[in-house]
Design an enzyme around this catalytic site. Structure first.
Site, mmCIF file in Angstrom:
data_model
loop_
_atom_site.group_PDB
_atom_site.id
_atom_site.type_symbol
_atom_site.label_atom_id
_atom_site.label_comp_id
_atom_site.label_asym_id
_atom_site.label_seq_id
_atom_site.Cartn_x
_atom_site.Cartn_y
_atom_site.Cartn_z
ATOM 1 N N ASP A 54 8.891 35.012 50.667
ATOM 2 C CA ASP A 54 8.322 36.227 50.082
ATOM 3 C C ASP A 54 8.611 37.414 51.006
ATOM 4 O O ASP A 54 8.247 37.393 52.178
ATOM 5 C CB ASP A 54 6.807 36.034 49.914
ATOM 6 C CG ASP A 54 6.141 37.113 49.084
ATOM 7 O OD1 ASP A 54 6.490 38.290 49.261
ATOM 8 O OD2 ASP A 54 5.260 36.762 48.284
ATOM 9 N N SER A 98 -0.707 38.647 43.868
ATOM 10 C CA SER A 98 -0.478 39.799 44.728
ATOM 11 C C SER A 98 -1.707 40.710 44.737
ATOM 12 O O SER A 98 -2.779 40.277 45.142
ATOM 13 C CB SER A 98 0.793 40.527 44.277
ATOM 14 O OG SER A 98 1.238 41.442 45.255
ATOM 15 N N HIS A 109 8.298 36.147 45.792
ATOM 16 C CA HIS A 109 7.117 36.809 45.242
ATOM 17 C C HIS A 109 7.147 36.899 43.713
ATOM 18 O O HIS A 109 6.267 37.504 43.121
ATOM 19 C CB HIS A 109 7.039 38.223 45.836
ATOM 20 C CG HIS A 109 5.680 38.866 45.762
ATOM 21 N ND1 HIS A 109 4.593 38.434 46.492
ATOM 22 C CD2 HIS A 109 5.219 39.929 45.031
ATOM 23 C CE1 HIS A 109 3.542 39.197 46.243
ATOM 24 N NE2 HIS A 109 3.887 40.106 45.359
#
Length: 281
Positions: A226, A150, A259
């Site tokens: 995600d 991320s 995620h």
């Protein structure tokens, strides 16, 4: 520079350790984690994978949740996980108390705007100060690779693209690919770097890849479930930029994954093997 060991656990024949030290670059005390595989006790120096975590994380998230130590022990890789921002009573956080800026959200850049510029120099910390510390205190060679998730995926890509010759390989999980064009990135960049968008390009992987002299192959895994995929991560932007620049990119859209660290743990072995091939020639 001295290190204070604050925890130590044996894992897969090696050792997971956490250390506190004073960072001159960041102007505060910092904590980082290191996994030393069993080969670290056999003499000689081992290659190092630096892992950069995402928003709200510390060094602990990856080490506890990614399931990386078994394969790292098999491959003989040291793993180093820094924190995600400077910390301490004197370090400013988000003035509104939000989670996506300030403490836990350093974005792996060098801030130029007050009050952030005094402490928020995570790029120099990750690229220069921390490796110097690791290589001085552990059986770590100067063969380095970098990866992250991320915000940390953004950091890994940018660190590699800005520093040719520094890393042998790079990879990312669910990276913020084009921070100039997403809410998380725009908020962080406008505060850390100011409103001049030309300065933002220096910290955006899609902008940097067009000018990169070194073309390390990029391995990126992204889950197709995600929640941040369309609004914040935008892997298609990196794919297009890499194609235009002739930069090798393997982008794997993984069906059903989100995620979370469940996603990272599912594919971390692939990334460790990707890095081991490059680090060991």
């Amino acid at each position: 520079m001295s290190l204070e060991n604050i925890s130590c656990q044996k894992s897969f024949g090696g050792w997971h350790k956490r250390y506190r030290h004073r960072s001159d670059v960041l102007g505060c005390d910092m904590v980082f984690a290191v996994y030393l595989p069993p080969q670290a006790e056999q003499g000689g120096k081992l290659p190092v994978l630096y892992w950069l975590s995402g928003l709200t994380c510390t060094d602990e998230n990856f080490m506890q949740k990614a399931g990386a130590m078994r394969m790292a022990a098999e491959l003989g890789l040291i793993i180093v996980a820094p924190d995600t921002s400077p910390r301490g009573a004197d370090v400013p956080g988000d003035p509104d108390g939000a989670w996506d800026f300030g403490l836990g959200a350093g974005f792996y850049l060098n801030a130029t705007q007050e009050p952030w510029s005094r402490h928020y120099r995570m790029h120099d910390y990750v690229v220069q100060e921390l490796p110097s510390l690791v290589e001085a205190h552990f059986p770590a060679s100067d063969k380095r690779s970098i990866s992250g998730h991320s915000m940390g995926g953004h950091g890994a890509l940018v660190c590699a693209l800005r520093n040719p010759g520094r890393y042998q390989s790079v990879s990312a999980f669910s990276p913020i690919n084009n921070p100039m064009d997403c809410p998380w990135g725009q908020k962080a960049f406008s505060r850390y770097l100011g409103e001049d968008r030309s300065k933002w390009r220096e910290w955006d992987a899609c902008a940097l890849i067009a000018e990169a002299d070194e073309k390390l192959p990029l391995l990126v895994d992204q889950g197709d479930r995600d929640d941040f995929l369309a609004t914040q991560l935008k892997p298609e932007a990196l794919q297009q930029a890499a194609k235009q620049a002739g930069h090798p990119l393997t982008l794997r859209l993984q069906p059903g994954y989100d995620h979370s660290y469940f996603f990272i743990a599912s594919f971390i072995d692939d990334h460790l093997q990707h890095h081991a091939r490059a680090l060991k020639g």
